[in-house]
Design an enzyme around this catalytic site. Sequence first.
Site, PDB file in Angstrom:
ATOM      1  N   LYS A 100       0.123  -1.584  -0.238  1.00  0.00           N
ATOM      2  CA  LYS A 100      -0.027  -0.057   0.306  1.00  0.00           C
ATOM      3  C   LYS A 100       0.883   1.410  -0.148  1.00  0.00           C
ATOM      4  O   LYS A 100       1.867   1.432   1.113  1.00  0.00           O
ATOM      5  CB  LYS A 100      -0.510  -0.152   1.916  1.00  0.00           C
ATOM      6  N   ASP A 120      -8.286  -2.881   9.757  1.00  0.00           N
ATOM      7  CA  ASP A 120      -8.908  -3.943   8.729  1.00  0.00           C
ATOM      8  C   ASP A 120      -9.494  -5.033   9.379  1.00  0.00           C
ATOM      9  O   ASP A 120      -9.956  -6.442   9.169  1.00  0.00           O
ATOM     10  CB  ASP A 120      -7.730  -4.438   8.559  1.00  0.00           C
ATOM     11  N   ARG A 138     -10.518 -11.399   1.060  1.00  0.00           N
ATOM     12  CA  ARG A 138     -11.665 -12.596   0.310  1.00  0.00           C
ATOM     13  C   ARG A 138     -11.148 -13.889   0.411  1.00  0.00           C
ATOM     14  O   ARG A 138     -11.749 -14.690   0.412  1.00  0.00           O
ATOM     15  CB  ARG A 138     -12.019 -12.083  -0.824  1.00  0.00           C
TER      16      ARG A 138
END
Length: 494
Positions: free
Chosen positions: A277, A288, A351
């Site tokens: 990032k 997160d 995910r």
Amino acid sequence: MDYSIESVTLDKLQSDCLLVGIYENQQLSPSATHLDSLCNGLVSKLIARGDIKGKNAETLLINNLPDTAIDRVVLVGFGERGKLTRKQFRKALAAATKVVKSGKIQTVGCALLDMEVEKSDAQWLARQIVEVFNDGLYQYTFTKQCDDKISLQHLSIIVNDANKQLAEIGLQQGIAIAQGMALTKQLADLPGNICTPTYLAEQALVLAGQHDKLTCDILEESDMEALGMGAFLSVSRGSRQPAKLICLEYHGNDTHAKPIVLVGKGLTFDAGGISLKPGQGMDEMKYDMCGGASVLGILRAASLMNLKLNIIGLIPSSENLPDGNANKPGDILTSMAGKTIEVLNTDAEGRLILCDTLTYAKKYDPEVVIDMATLTGACIVALGRVPSGLFGNDDKLCDDLLGASETACDLLWRMPIWEEYQEQLKSNFADLANIGGPDGGSITAAVFLSKFAEEYRWAHIDIAGTAWRTGAAKGATGRPVALLSQYLINRAAA
């Protein structure tokens, strides 16, 4: 901070401060009218000279109230009479909280149950008073010293006998949800060097030890490897902190009713892995794990309310860091479901830990599965920071969640997961790619998860824009604890 219900008339009330409401055009609430008569029309005089007009969230602190045992009064504006919405009521409460917070006030009497709020009764009003005050008075003190400690110790909600029973129910719900939100915020605000996957697991065990109907089991990396959780375990390869799968079980229903399964993403820090990032704002990636923290908060609230439901909480927890052993773009993983996944971006890691957990959830034969995750920046682009994004494969479940969001004032907006979006997840080398390109990123992420939730009713809540605030007010919000708590309250009532 203590909260109570008090059935007392204002002429007999002793308090450091009293909150009463007024409407626009110099209209007093019943409590304000009573107070005005007690102090020889002082309230009317202040309004008449224009000190406060009654607009929504407008406040006026009166420091001296002659001939009463009330030291101070805060007049709180609620806007136009007959048009007061739930959101406006909460907004005005938040403004009143700021006034009380800034003063050296130890006890407050809140005479706001007589405000006319659309679609709301004394139960809802009492609950919101507790939730909003507790939220506004929250202070993070784990790693810093606070010189401006809050003086307020007790808030009593003034009721009449007709509303007392409803208000008592609302009070207990409000306290439970407020404590759940406080736990969520405390965990989320902790830095990543303290709140590791192991620390999060330890806090889950502590929570389970506080409630008789709650148990906790922690799956280690060896357990997950035996289960074939290749997607989940691939994320933790770049970290020195071992991954944990936190499994909580709340048994509030003596029958063999199918459980509601809540899944919360627990990335205690996300640097993006090899797909690093940008440095600016990366400190906020300690947030997160807000989905996982929310699951703990919701189960705390459910336990305190003694809800007659069976609830499972699953929190996949890891870090996502760059390392010689970390995931690389182009790697192929095998998930617990047997589907292979091509990693095109290592920063789409949430995910990967969620998909194996959604597969694991099948073992509980769930009635519904609801996951919550700070999953995509694309959701912030689509919806901003007002509603969380809602996706799901069952209209009834989504409608129930939308209804709960309206009651809780913890808003959702439903997004599509149409089959056309599946084209974006096609891979030349695996069953699925872990990203779908630049278009519709929050949708393709949800579509990815949906491939692992085909055997039960499922909803996904993307809280990337709502789980914390940025800028000068940076800090966790505690969302969506109130939303999911309301959903569980509704289910228990049904």
